[in-house]
Write a protein that holds these residues in place. Structure first.
Motif, short mmCIF file in Angstrom:
data_model
loop_
_atom_site.label_atom_id
_atom_site.label_comp_id
_atom_site.label_asym_id
_atom_site.label_seq_id
_atom_site.Cartn_x
_atom_site.Cartn_y
_atom_site.Cartn_z
N SER A 1 -4.01 1.38 0.22
CA SER A 1 -3.99 2.49 0.88
C SER A 1 -3.39 2.20 2.27
N LEU A 2 -2.44 3.00 2.67
CA LEU A 2 -1.57 2.93 3.79
C LEU A 2 -2.38 3.35 5.05
N SER A 3 -3.36 4.25 4.89
CA SER A 3 -4.59 4.51 5.74
C SER A 3 -5.54 3.54 6.05
N ILE A 4 -6.05 2.75 5.17
CA ILE A 4 -6.79 1.62 5.41
C ILE A 4 -6.17 0.29 5.95
N ALA A 5 -4.93 0.15 5.60
CA ALA A 5 -4.02 -0.92 6.18
C ALA A 5 -3.83 -0.83 7.33
N ALA A 6 -3.41 0.55 7.76
CA ALA A 6 -3.20 0.94 9.26
C ALA A 6 -4.64 0.47 10.05
N PRO B 1 0.98 -1.30 -0.14
CA PRO B 1 -0.04 -0.06 0.10
C PRO B 1 0.82 1.28 0.01
N ASN B 2 0.27 2.41 -0.71
CA ASN B 2 0.98 3.68 -0.46
C ASN B 2 0.01 4.76 -0.04
N PHE B 3 0.43 5.93 -0.39
CA PHE B 3 -0.32 7.00 0.23
C PHE B 3 -0.87 7.92 -0.99
N ASP B 4 -0.86 7.34 -2.30
CA ASP B 4 -1.51 8.07 -3.37
C ASP B 4 -2.96 8.23 -3.28
N LEU B 5 -3.56 7.29 -2.68
CA LEU B 5 -5.17 7.92 -2.68
C LEU B 5 -5.46 9.01 -1.70
N GLU B 6 -4.72 9.00 -0.79
CA GLU B 6 -5.00 9.91 0.39
C GLU B 6 -4.41 11.23 -0.36
N LEU B 7 -3.31 11.30 -0.87
CA LEU B 7 -2.84 12.39 -1.47
C LEU B 7 -3.87 13.26 -2.63
N ALA B 8 -4.39 12.43 -2.97
CA ALA B 8 -5.52 12.95 -4.09
C ALA B 8 -6.60 13.88 -3.40
N HIS B 9 -6.54 13.81 -2.06
CA HIS B 9 -7.69 14.59 -1.37
C HIS B 9 -6.91 15.57 -0.35
N PRO B 10 -7.55 16.85 -0.40
CA PRO B 10 -7.16 17.94 0.74
C PRO B 10 -7.60 17.46 2.12
N PRO C 1 -13.36 13.76 9.22
CA PRO C 1 -12.23 13.73 8.20
C PRO C 1 -12.95 14.29 6.76
N GLY C 2 -12.07 14.90 6.02
CA GLY C 2 -12.57 15.52 4.75
C GLY C 2 -12.83 14.35 3.82
N MET C 3 -12.06 13.25 3.92
CA MET C 3 -12.64 12.06 2.94
C MET C 3 -12.51 10.96 3.81
N ILE C 4 -13.28 9.86 3.52
CA ILE C 4 -13.00 8.64 4.12
C ILE C 4 -12.86 7.48 3.26
N LEU C 5 -11.63 7.01 3.11
CA LEU C 5 -11.51 5.41 2.20
C LEU C 5 -12.04 4.33 2.86
N VAL C 6 -12.69 3.38 2.45
CA VAL C 6 -13.45 2.41 3.01
C VAL C 6 -12.92 1.04 2.27
N ASP C 7 -12.47 0.16 3.15
CA ASP C 7 -12.05 -1.17 2.57
C ASP C 7 -13.63 -2.01 2.00
N GLY C 8 -13.51 -2.46 0.88
CA GLY C 8 -14.56 -3.01 0.46
C GLY C 8 -15.44 -2.49 -0.59
N ASN C 9 -16.47 -2.77 -0.97
CA ASN C 9 -17.36 -2.46 -2.33
C ASN C 9 -18.53 -1.67 -1.79
N ARG C 10 -18.59 -1.25 -0.72
CA ARG C 10 -19.80 -0.18 -0.19
C ARG C 10 -19.20 0.62 1.15
N CYS C 11 -19.86 1.72 1.13
CA CYS C 11 -19.64 2.47 2.35
C CYS C 11 -20.89 2.52 3.10
N PRO C 12 -20.78 2.78 4.42
CA PRO C 12 -22.05 3.01 5.42
C PRO C 12 -22.90 4.21 4.95
#
Length: 201
Positions: free
Chosen positions: A133-138, A5-14, A106-117
Motif C-alpha cells: 500500500s502506498l499509504s502505508i509505505a508513506a 506498493p500501489n494504490f489498489d487497496l486504497e481505491l477499494a474504499h470510498p 478516515p473512512g478506512m485505515i490500513l494498518v501494517d501488520g497482523n492486528r489493529c489497535p
C-alpha cells in the motif's frame, strides 16, 4: 509491472483512506513512533516505497514531499509506556495517537501488520502492508524519519552509545557502551539486554 506498493487497496474504499505504520519496535532505547498518512489521490509523490528499501537521501526527500501534499499525523509512545504496557501495546497506542493527530477521521485505515489497535475506526491489518500500500509505505517513511531524527537528538544528549548510527538497536557498539556506561533513562528496562542493569520492576 512494478513490484512496489500501489494504490489498489486504497481505491477499494470510498472516502479518505489512511495508511498507518510504526518504527522502533525492536530497539533497546528510545520511543516507538507511528505515523498515519492520507494521500491526495491526485498528488502522490513518485518513488514511495517501504522505508526499509530506501536510502536515507530518498527517505528525506520523500518525507518532505509527503508532508507537503498529504495529511500526516504522528504518534509517540514513550519508553515508560513501553516498559509499562509492553512494546506491542505501546505500538498500538502510538498508532492511535497518530490517527488522532490527523485531525480528520478516515473512512478506512490500513494498518501494517497482523492486528489493529482497539479503536472504533473501520480498519484492516495487512501483513507486509508497507510493500503493498502506498499509504502505508508513506507512513513507514514518516515514522522512520521522525524517529531517526529523535535518536540523533538523543545521541547528542547521551553520547557513547552510537545512537546516531544504530538508532537504539542492539549493535555491538551499543551493547559494549551499555556494559561500560550503564543504561540511560531512554533505555527500555523491560528489554532483556537492558533488564540486567535494573532491579526487577
Amino acid at each position: 509491472m512494478s513490484n512496489g506498493p500501489n494504490f489498489d487497496l486504497e481505491l477499494a474504499h470510498p472516502g479518505p483512506v489512511a495508511g498507518v505504520d510504526e518504527a522502533g519496535r525492536g530497539p533497546l532505547a528510545g520511543p516507538v513512533v507511528a505515523a498515519a498518512v492520507i494521500l491526495d489521490r491526485a498528488r502522490i509523490p513518485a518513488g514511495i516505497d517501504d522505508s526499509k528499501k530506501l536510502g536515507e537521501k530518498a527517505r528525506t526527500r520523500l518525507c518532505a514531499e509527503i508532508r507537503e501534499v498529504a495529511l500526516v499525523g504522528v504518534g509517540i509512545a514513550t519508553v515508560e509506556e513501553i516498559d509499562t504496557i509492553n512494546i506491542l501495546w505501546a505500538s498500538m497506542l502510538a498508532m492511535e495517537r497518530a490517527v488522532a493527530a490527523l485531525g480528520q477521521a478516515p473512512g478506512m485505515i490500513l494498518v501494517d501488520g497482523n492486528r489493529c489497535p482497539r479503536w472504533a475506526h473501520p480498519s484492516q491489518a495487512i501483513v507486509g502492508g508497507d510493500a503493498r500500500s502506498l499509504s502505508i509505505a508513506a507512513a513507514s517513511i514518516i515514522a522512520k524519519q521522525t524517529r531517526d531524527a529523535m535518536m540523533l537528538d538523543y545521541d547528542r544528549d547521551h553520547p557513547g552509545y552510537g545512537w546516531a548510527s544504530n538508532k537504539g538497536y542492539g549493535s555491538r557498539q551499543h551493547l559494549d557502551a551499555l556494559g561500560r556506561l550503564g543504561p540511560t533513562p531512554l533505555h527500555r528496562r523491560s528489554f532483556a539486554p537492558v533488564a540486567q542493569y535494573f532491579l526487577p520492576l
